[in-house]
Design a protein around this motif. Structure first.
Motif, PDB file in Angstrom:
ATOM      1  N   TYR A   1       0.827  -1.205   0.000  1.00  0.00           N
ATOM      2  CA  TYR A   1       0.000   0.000   0.000  1.00  0.00           C
ATOM      3  C   TYR A   1       0.862   1.255   0.000  1.00  0.00           C
ATOM      4  CZ  TYR A   1      -3.175   3.624   1.717  1.00  0.00           C
ATOM      5  OH  TYR A   1      -3.883   4.787   1.867  1.00  0.00           O
ATOM      6  N   LEU A   2       1.853   1.306   0.910  1.00  0.00           N
ATOM      7  CA  LEU A   2       2.715   2.487   0.967  1.00  0.00           C
ATOM      8  C   LEU A   2       3.562   2.610  -0.290  1.00  0.00           C
ATOM      9  CD1 LEU A   2       3.815   2.559   4.720  1.00  0.00           C
ATOM     10  CD2 LEU A   2       2.037   3.904   3.583  1.00  0.00           C
ATOM     11  N   GLN A   3       4.046   1.475  -0.799  1.00  0.00           N
ATOM     12  CA  GLN A   3       4.835   1.480  -2.029  1.00  0.00           C
ATOM     13  C   GLN A   3       4.016   2.033  -3.191  1.00  0.00           C
ATOM     14  OE1 GLN A   3       6.072  -2.439  -3.493  1.00  0.00           O
ATOM     15  NE2 GLN A   3       8.135  -1.593  -3.705  1.00  0.00           N
ATOM     16  N   GLU A   4       2.773   1.579  -3.321  1.00  0.00           N
ATOM     17  CA  GLU A   4       1.888   2.046  -4.396  1.00  0.00           C
ATOM     18  C   GLU A   4       1.533   3.525  -4.254  1.00  0.00           C
ATOM     19  OE1 GLU A   4      -1.446  -0.623  -4.258  1.00  0.00           O
ATOM     20  OE2 GLU A   4      -0.318  -2.258  -5.208  1.00  0.00           O
ATOM     21  N   ASN A   5       1.621   4.053  -3.037  1.00  0.00           N
ATOM     22  CA  ASN A   5       1.304   5.462  -2.796  1.00  0.00           C
ATOM     23  C   ASN A   5       2.534   6.354  -2.786  1.00  0.00           C
ATOM     24  OD1 ASN A   5      -1.733   6.030  -2.178  1.00  0.00           O
ATOM     25  ND2 ASN A   5      -1.293   3.992  -1.390  1.00  0.00           N
ATOM     26  N   GLY A   6       3.663   5.827  -3.265  1.00  0.00           N
ATOM     27  CA  GLY A   6       4.862   6.630  -3.437  1.00  0.00           C
ATOM     28  C   GLY A   6       5.573   7.012  -2.155  1.00  0.00           C
ATOM     29  N   VAL A   7       5.307   6.293  -1.072  1.00  0.00           N
ATOM     30  CA  VAL A   7       5.960   6.582   0.207  1.00  0.00           C
ATOM     31  C   VAL A   7       7.382   6.019   0.165  1.00  0.00           C
ATOM     32  CG1 VAL A   7       5.896   6.114   2.690  1.00  0.00           C
ATOM     33  CG2 VAL A   7       3.777   6.606   1.451  1.00  0.00           C
ATOM     34  N   GLU A   8       8.339   6.767   0.722  1.00  0.00           N
ATOM     35  CA  GLU A   8       9.725   6.313   0.760  1.00  0.00           C
ATOM     36  C   GLU A   8       9.880   5.194   1.784  1.00  0.00           C
ATOM     37  OE1 GLU A   8      14.264   7.834   1.732  1.00  0.00           O
ATOM     38  OE2 GLU A   8      12.641   9.324   1.642  1.00  0.00           O
ATOM     39  N   LEU A   9      10.099   3.983   1.284  1.00  0.00           N
ATOM     40  CA  LEU A   9      10.309   2.825   2.142  1.00  0.00           C
ATOM     41  C   LEU A   9      11.802   2.711   2.410  1.00  0.00           C
ATOM     42  CD1 LEU A   9       7.844   0.518   0.233  1.00  0.00           C
ATOM     43  CD2 LEU A   9       7.476   1.543   2.482  1.00  0.00           C
ATOM     44  N   VAL A  10      12.179   2.616   3.673  1.00  0.00           N
ATOM     45  CA  VAL A  10      13.580   2.638   4.074  1.00  0.00           C
ATOM     46  C   VAL A  10      14.141   1.226   4.210  1.00  0.00           C
ATOM     47  CG1 VAL A  10      15.183   3.427   5.870  1.00  0.00           C
ATOM     48  CG2 VAL A  10      13.242   4.845   5.215  1.00  0.00           C
ATOM     49  N   THR A  11      13.304   0.293   4.591  1.00  0.00           N
ATOM     50  CA  THR A  11      13.712  -1.109   4.717  1.00  0.00           C
ATOM     51  C   THR A  11      12.719  -1.973   3.971  1.00  0.00           C
ATOM     52  OG1 THR A  11      12.391  -1.615   6.692  1.00  0.00           O
ATOM     53  CG2 THR A  11      14.601  -0.692   7.067  1.00  0.00           C
ATOM     54  N   GLY A  12      13.091  -3.204   3.764  1.00  0.00           N
ATOM     55  CA  GLY A  12      12.130  -4.202   3.339  1.00  0.00           C
ATOM     56  C   GLY A  12      11.398  -4.689   4.575  1.00  0.00           C
ATOM     57  N   ILE A  13      10.552  -5.679   4.394  1.00  0.00           N
ATOM     58  CA  ILE A  13       9.883  -6.291   5.541  1.00  0.00           C
ATOM     59  C   ILE A  13      10.909  -7.157   6.257  1.00  0.00           C
ATOM     60  CG2 ILE A  13       8.059  -7.864   6.286  1.00  0.00           C
ATOM     61  CD1 ILE A  13       6.480  -6.953   3.749  1.00  0.00           C
ATOM     62  N   GLU A  14      11.155  -6.846   7.513  1.00  0.00           N
ATOM     63  CA  GLU A  14      12.174  -7.537   8.300  1.00  0.00           C
ATOM     64  C   GLU A  14      11.538  -8.599   9.189  1.00  0.00           C
ATOM     65  OE1 GLU A  14      15.420  -6.873   7.877  1.00  0.00           O
ATOM     66  OE2 GLU A  14      14.947  -5.300   6.419  1.00  0.00           O
ATOM     67  N   ASN A  15      12.085  -9.810   9.125  1.00  0.00           N
ATOM     68  CA  ASN A  15      11.618 -10.932   9.955  1.00  0.00           C
ATOM     69  C   ASN A  15      10.113 -11.177   9.839  1.00  0.00           C
ATOM     70  OD1 ASN A  15      14.264 -11.341  11.067  1.00  0.00           O
ATOM     71  ND2 ASN A  15      13.881  -9.568  12.370  1.00  0.00           N
ATOM     72  N   GLY A  16       9.533 -10.761   8.713  1.00  0.00           N
ATOM     73  CA  GLY A  16       8.105 -10.931   8.502  1.00  0.00           C
ATOM     74  C   GLY A  16       7.250 -10.113   9.457  1.00  0.00           C
ATOM     75  N   GLN A  17       7.853  -9.129  10.162  1.00  0.00           N
ATOM     76  CA  GLN A  17       7.153  -8.433  11.242  1.00  0.00           C
ATOM     77  C   GLN A  17       7.072  -6.918  11.099  1.00  0.00           C
ATOM     78  OE1 GLN A  17       5.652 -10.068  13.964  1.00  0.00           O
ATOM     79  NE2 GLN A  17       6.070 -11.827  12.672  1.00  0.00           N
TER      80      GLN A  17
END
Length: 117
Positions: free
Chosen positions: A85-101
């Motif tokens: 959702y955040l990726q599709e809305n152009g939000v700057e993601l700093v990490t990937g999903i860590e430890n599935g959490q």
């Protein structure tokens, strides 16, 4: 003497450079109405569940005051969907999903936040 201070968090202040831009961005990401008053020309209260709200404050902003570490986390039941959702809305993601959490992202002013399952 019993402490008169409650074991409860009221509101969280977030330093923002432009109160109207910040209001629109946070309300968009959280799918909330932008209706509401900007108080004293520099405050906007984003209503939240669990706290009294997030208070966006342009009066306390300076580049040195942005959150370099997450001051709090946003909660989700679906970490993958939240990331997408955040990726599709152009939000700057700093990490990937860590430890599935959890993962971290930034707001337009560079404040760092966490989404956690």
């Amino acid at each position: 003497m019993t402490s008169p201070i409650k074991n409860q968090i009221g509101s969280v202040f977030i330093p923002v450079s432009d109160i109207e831009v910040a209001r629109d961005w946070y309300c968009s990401i959280l799918q909330l109405s932008t209706e509401g008053e900007i108080l004293f020309g520099h405050l906007f209260i984003v209503p939240m569940q669990g706290t009294a709200g997030i208070i966006l404050d342009s009066k306390i902003y300076s580049p040195e005051k942005v959150f370099q570490t997450p001051a709090f986390q946003f909660i989700t039941d679906d970490i993958e969907q939240s990331y997408q959702y955040l990726q599709e809305n152009g939000v700057e993601l700093v990490t990937g999903i860590e430890n599935g959490q959890w993962f971290n992202f930034k707001d337009p002013d560079g404040n760092l936040f966490m989404v956690c399952k």
